[in-house]
Design a protein around this motif. Structure first.
Motif, PDB file in Angstrom:
ATOM      1  N   ALA A  50       0.936  -1.177  -0.117  1.00  0.00           N
ATOM      2  CA  ALA A  50       0.006   0.011   0.066  1.00  0.00           C
ATOM      3  C   ALA A  50       1.002   1.238   0.086  1.00  0.00           C
ATOM      4  N   ARG A  51       1.801   1.296   0.890  1.00  0.00           N
ATOM      5  CA  ARG A  51       2.808   2.415   0.808  1.00  0.00           C
ATOM      6  C   ARG A  51       4.079   2.310  -0.113  1.00  0.00           C
ATOM      7  N   GLY A  52       4.038   1.058  -0.875  1.00  0.00           N
ATOM      8  CA  GLY A  52       5.243   0.868  -1.657  1.00  0.00           C
ATOM      9  C   GLY A  52       6.474   0.817  -0.939  1.00  0.00           C
ATOM     10  N   THR A  53       6.707   0.534   0.100  1.00  0.00           N
ATOM     11  CA  THR A  53       7.902   0.308   0.789  1.00  0.00           C
ATOM     12  C   THR A  53       8.410  -1.018   0.984  1.00  0.00           C
ATOM     13  N   VAL A  54       9.902  -1.233   0.980  1.00  0.00           N
ATOM     14  CA  VAL A  54      10.365  -2.537   1.319  1.00  0.00           C
ATOM     15  C   VAL A  54      10.712  -2.343   2.851  1.00  0.00           C
TER      16      VAL A  54
END
Ligand code: ADP
Ligand code: MG
Ligand code: ZN
Length: 333
Positions: free
Chosen positions: A75-79
């Motif tokens: 959803a946030r596009g983070t690893v």
């Protein structure tokens, strides 16, 4: 036609391809070495690879799908965390979007791979599918009741960090005894190194013959032992390399039995670099699954990814296509 750039990011390689809406690959996939000298170097290398793929495309590129090893907040596009990559809490989707100027979605690499195998590969049409990607590490993906399962915060499906041996080998995640520490390309290399060391010190069991392990020892002395070189030797019929693969395969079997008991899948799909070993890898593992899992779960099919090592690329592209369609839907009056 229009395409998405599908990107599969692992500890060894970044693979990229142009993916059509039906999961077809357009043109040749490219493979770049993953740059792991710190997070800035990693991100620059990745952006360079994506930029080249977009520039070289003869089709119109609508967006980019990234499948990355590790726990992902899609959803946030983070690893969030990734044992085999130099990243932590990295907003990878935003970084790539800002650099390239196209929409970017991010998911876990093995989630992408299992989605591709269910849509367009070995598990087409199945609703209960587990995937293991055996590469630098061991990735996992789960399709349960027909849907990709991500868990409460994106951490689900890290099947490689299932403990198969309490207090066992140290894993790239820093813990001990994970499946990844026994059934990855890294583990195959380590297993082969152990055999080569024993051969070098003359510690070969009786009855193995004087040639036993000579091939592994030669590679070891040339500093050329890797999962890939051991696998190639095993496929040529080398007995010691075959034993290294056999060891990995037995641990894989332990993992398969655990997964079958937990999920009762119709199929477990095996992808990643080690899947090039085919039945040499799968057969002993299947036998352990059959012998040790409960009924009926032990009946699960075990198959090599039909999309081979391109499953991650295709899946990342398909995830981008899904996002594209849902944005289009929301935008309609
Ligand atoms: P990544 O981990 O970057 O996703 P791969 O899935 O290609 O990349 O896996 C790389 C690992 O697989 C390396 O450890 C490599 O040595 C190993 N590997 C690649 N080809 C083979 C092969 N034919 N047999 C065994 N291991 C292999
Ligand atoms: Mg991979
Ligand atoms: Zn681990």
């Amino acid at each position: 036609v229009s395409v998405m750039v599908g990107v599969d990011i692992g500890g060894t390689k970044v693979a990229l391809g142009l993916v059509g809406e039906d999961g077809s690959l357009h043109g040749d996939a490219r493979e770049d070495v993953t740059l792991t000298g710190g997070d800035a170097v990693f991100v620059e290398g990745l952006i360079g690879s994506v930029r080249r793929a977009v520039a070289e495309s003869r089709e119109e590129v609508l967006g980019i799908g990234l499948g990355c090893a590790g726990t992902i907040d899609s959803a946030r596009g983070t690893v969030i965390e990734s044992p085999n990559l130099p990243v932590r809490d990295l907003p990878l989707a935003t970084l790539v979007r800002d650099a390239i100027g196209l929409p970017v979605v991010l998911d876990n690499d093995a989630n992408a791979a299992v989605w591709a195998e269910v849509q367009a590969g070995a598990a087409r049409g199945l609703r209960h599918v587990v995937m293991l990607t055996l590469g630098t590490g061991v990735g996992g993906g789960l399709v349960l009741d027909g849907r990709l399962f991500r868990g409460a915060a994106g951490g689900a499906g890290e099947l490689g960090h299932m403990v198969v041996m309490a207090g066992g080998e140290v894993c790239a995640c820093g813990r001990r005894g994970c499946l990844e520490a026994y059934a990855s390309g890294t583990a195959l290399q380590r297993t082969a190194e152990r055999i080569a060391d024993a051969v070098g010190r003359g510690l070969v069991e009786e009855g193995k013959g004087t040639d036993y392990g000579r091939g592994l020892l030669r590679l070891h002395r040339q500093d050329r032992l890797s999962g890939e070189s051991v696998g190639a030797l095993a496929l040529e019929g080398d007995a010691a390399a075959g034993n290294a693969v056999f060891e990995v395969s037995r641990w894989l079997g332990v993992g398969l039995a655990n997964l079958a008991n937990v999920f009762n899948p119709e199929m477990i799909v095996v992808g990643g670099g080690l899947s090039r070993l085919g039945d040499l890898l799968l057969e002993p593992a299947r036998e352990i699954l059959r012998r040790t899992a409960l009924h009926p779960s032990g009946d699960a099919q075990v198959a090599i990814a039909e999309l081979r090592n391109a499953a991650g690329v295709v899946g990342a592209g398909l995830v981008a296509w899904e996002e594209h369609r849902s944005v289009a839907r929301v935008g309609r009056p």
